[in-house]
Design a protein around this motif. Structure first.
Motif, PDB file in Angstrom:
ATOM      1  N   GLU A 108       0.858  -0.879   0.305  1.00 31.97           N
ATOM      2  CA  GLU A 108       0.080  -0.187   0.085  1.00 31.97           C
ATOM      3  C   GLU A 108       0.729   1.764   0.407  1.00 31.97           C
ATOM      4  O   GLU A 108       0.240   2.690  -0.442  1.00 31.97           O
ATOM      5  CB  GLU A 108      -0.680  -0.140   1.219  1.00 31.97           C
ATOM      6  CG  GLU A 108      -1.719  -1.670   1.097  1.00 31.97           C
ATOM      7  CD  GLU A 108      -2.718  -0.700   0.212  1.00 31.97           C
ATOM      8  OE1 GLU A 108      -3.444  -2.142  -0.071  1.00 31.97           O
ATOM      9  OE2 GLU A 108      -3.184   0.238   0.278  1.00 31.97           O
ATOM     10  N   TYR A 109       2.332   0.883   0.560  1.00 35.41           N
ATOM     11  CA  TYR A 109       3.202   2.884   0.405  1.00 35.41           C
ATOM     12  C   TYR A 109       3.598   3.337  -0.929  1.00 35.41           C
ATOM     13  O   TYR A 109       3.624   2.000  -1.558  1.00 35.41           O
ATOM     14  CB  TYR A 109       4.118   2.236   1.687  1.00 35.41           C
ATOM     15  CG  TYR A 109       3.945   2.255   2.970  1.00 35.41           C
ATOM     16  CD1 TYR A 109       2.820   1.193   3.420  1.00 35.41           C
ATOM     17  CD2 TYR A 109       4.137   3.458   3.767  1.00 35.41           C
ATOM     18  CE1 TYR A 109       2.802   0.537   5.115  1.00 35.41           C
ATOM     19  CE2 TYR A 109       3.197   2.981   4.902  1.00 35.41           C
ATOM     20  CZ  TYR A 109       3.207   1.882   5.476  1.00 35.41           C
ATOM     21  OH  TYR A 109       2.205   2.206   6.830  1.00 35.41           O
ATOM     22  N   ASP A 110       3.569   3.973  -0.719  1.00 33.72           N
ATOM     23  CA  ASP A 110       3.489   4.359  -2.071  1.00 33.72           C
ATOM     24  C   ASP A 110       5.190   5.557  -2.138  1.00 33.72           C
ATOM     25  O   ASP A 110       6.087   5.374  -3.348  1.00 33.72           O
ATOM     26  CB  ASP A 110       2.845   6.494  -2.343  1.00 33.72           C
ATOM     27  CG  ASP A 110       1.431   5.509  -2.396  1.00 33.72           C
ATOM     28  OD1 ASP A 110       0.767   6.449  -2.273  1.00 33.72           O
ATOM     29  OD2 ASP A 110       1.078   4.977  -3.048  1.00 33.72           O
ATOM     30  N   TYR A 111       5.553   5.578  -1.039  1.00 34.12           N
ATOM     31  CA  TYR A 111       7.284   6.396  -0.783  1.00 34.12           C
ATOM     32  C   TYR A 111       7.858   4.936   0.261  1.00 34.12           C
ATOM     33  O   TYR A 111       7.969   4.765   1.402  1.00 34.12           O
ATOM     34  CB  TYR A 111       7.403   7.559  -0.323  1.00 34.12           C
ATOM     35  CG  TYR A 111       6.951   8.198  -1.530  1.00 34.12           C
ATOM     36  CD1 TYR A 111       5.351   9.066  -1.517  1.00 34.12           C
ATOM     37  CD2 TYR A 111       7.245   8.209  -3.189  1.00 34.12           C
ATOM     38  CE1 TYR A 111       4.528   9.786  -1.572  1.00 34.12           C
ATOM     39  CE2 TYR A 111       6.192   9.335  -3.928  1.00 34.12           C
ATOM     40  CZ  TYR A 111       4.958   9.533  -3.646  1.00 34.12           C
ATOM     41  OH  TYR A 111       4.306  10.712  -3.513  1.00 34.12           O
ATOM     42  N   TRP A 112       8.922   5.143  -0.277  1.00 35.65           N
ATOM     43  CA  TRP A 112       9.642   4.454   0.591  1.00 35.65           C
ATOM     44  C   TRP A 112      11.265   4.816   0.444  1.00 35.65           C
ATOM     45  O   TRP A 112      11.806   5.609  -0.060  1.00 35.65           O
ATOM     46  CB  TRP A 112       9.999   2.664  -0.449  1.00 35.65           C
ATOM     47  CG  TRP A 112       8.924   1.650   0.181  1.00 35.65           C
ATOM     48  CD1 TRP A 112       8.499   1.686  -1.482  1.00 35.65           C
ATOM     49  CD2 TRP A 112       8.931   0.910   1.111  1.00 35.65           C
ATOM     50  NE1 TRP A 112       6.969   0.993  -0.605  1.00 35.65           N
ATOM     51  CE2 TRP A 112       7.411   0.271   0.716  1.00 35.65           C
ATOM     52  CE3 TRP A 112       9.515   0.502   2.056  1.00 35.65           C
ATOM     53  CZ2 TRP A 112       6.698  -0.307   1.262  1.00 35.65           C
ATOM     54  CZ3 TRP A 112       8.727  -0.240   2.517  1.00 35.65           C
ATOM     55  CH2 TRP A 112       7.718  -0.826   2.760  1.00 35.65           C
ATOM     56  N   GLY A 113      12.882   4.250   1.350  1.00 37.36           N
ATOM     57  CA  GLY A 113      13.313   4.737   1.984  1.00 37.36           C
ATOM     58  C   GLY A 113      14.507   4.020   0.931  1.00 37.36           C
ATOM     59  O   GLY A 113      14.254   3.094   0.353  1.00 37.36           O
ATOM     60  N   GLN A 114      15.595   4.163   1.503  1.00 39.68           N
ATOM     61  CA  GLN A 114      16.846   3.148   1.039  1.00 39.68           C
ATOM     62  C   GLN A 114      16.657   1.889   1.782  1.00 39.68           C
ATOM     63  O   GLN A 114      17.897   0.871   1.775  1.00 39.68           O
ATOM     64  CB  GLN A 114      18.292   3.821   0.010  1.00 39.68           C
ATOM     65  CG  GLN A 114      18.886   3.858   1.599  1.00 39.68           C
ATOM     66  CD  GLN A 114      19.226   4.860   2.490  1.00 39.68           C
ATOM     67  OE1 GLN A 114      17.897   5.937   2.369  1.00 39.68           O
ATOM     68  NE2 GLN A 114      19.284   5.610   3.734  1.00 39.68           N
ATOM     69  N   GLY A 115      17.197   1.968   2.713  1.00 39.66           N
ATOM     70  CA  GLY A 115      16.874   1.304   4.393  1.00 39.66           C
ATOM     71  C   GLY A 115      18.295   2.010   5.187  1.00 39.66           C
ATOM     72  O   GLY A 115      18.772   2.368   4.077  1.00 39.66           O
TER      73      GLY A 115
END
Length: 122
Positions: A108-115
């Protein structure tokens, strides 16, 4: 568009603590729910915690409940994950993510960091 950058990962002994941070760009941070997920080698990405856009509600995976705390500072466009009593099974890459709705479902999530890597030694 929201850009996310995690920091704060590292190597810690079992029983120790770390605080992860996720800095967001953009002026709409306060309108997004923010989640933390993690992925260990050979495993699927799993939900850790989520906080609503206002910070008024939080939800946790059973595996981290009572040990991890999610919080946010909308003035600083930052969400945090305080991790206490760490266990070797907490070892994973930790990701923050943004969505309009507070949900535990990664898709469901639109945006993610690189971890950011968290390693807990026994």
């Amino acid at each position: 568009q929201v850009q996310l950058v995690e920091s704060g990962g590292g190597l810690v002994q079992a029983g120790g603590s770390l605080r992860l941070s996720c800095a967001a760009s953009g002026r709409t941070f306060s309108s997004y729910a923010m989640g933390w997920f993690r992925q260990a080698p050979g495993k699927e990405r799993e939900f850790v915690a989520v906080i609503t856009s206002s910070g008024g509600s939080t939800y946790y995976a059973d595996s981290v409940k009572g040990r991890f705390t999610i919080s946010r500072d909308n003035a600083k466009n930052t969400v945090y994950l305080q991790m206490n009593s760490l266990k070797p099974e907490d070892t994973a890459v930790y990701y923050c993510a943004a969505d309009r709705v507070a949900t535990m479902w990664a898709l469901e999530y639109d945006y993610w960091g690189q971890g950011t890597q968290v390693t807990v030694s026994s």
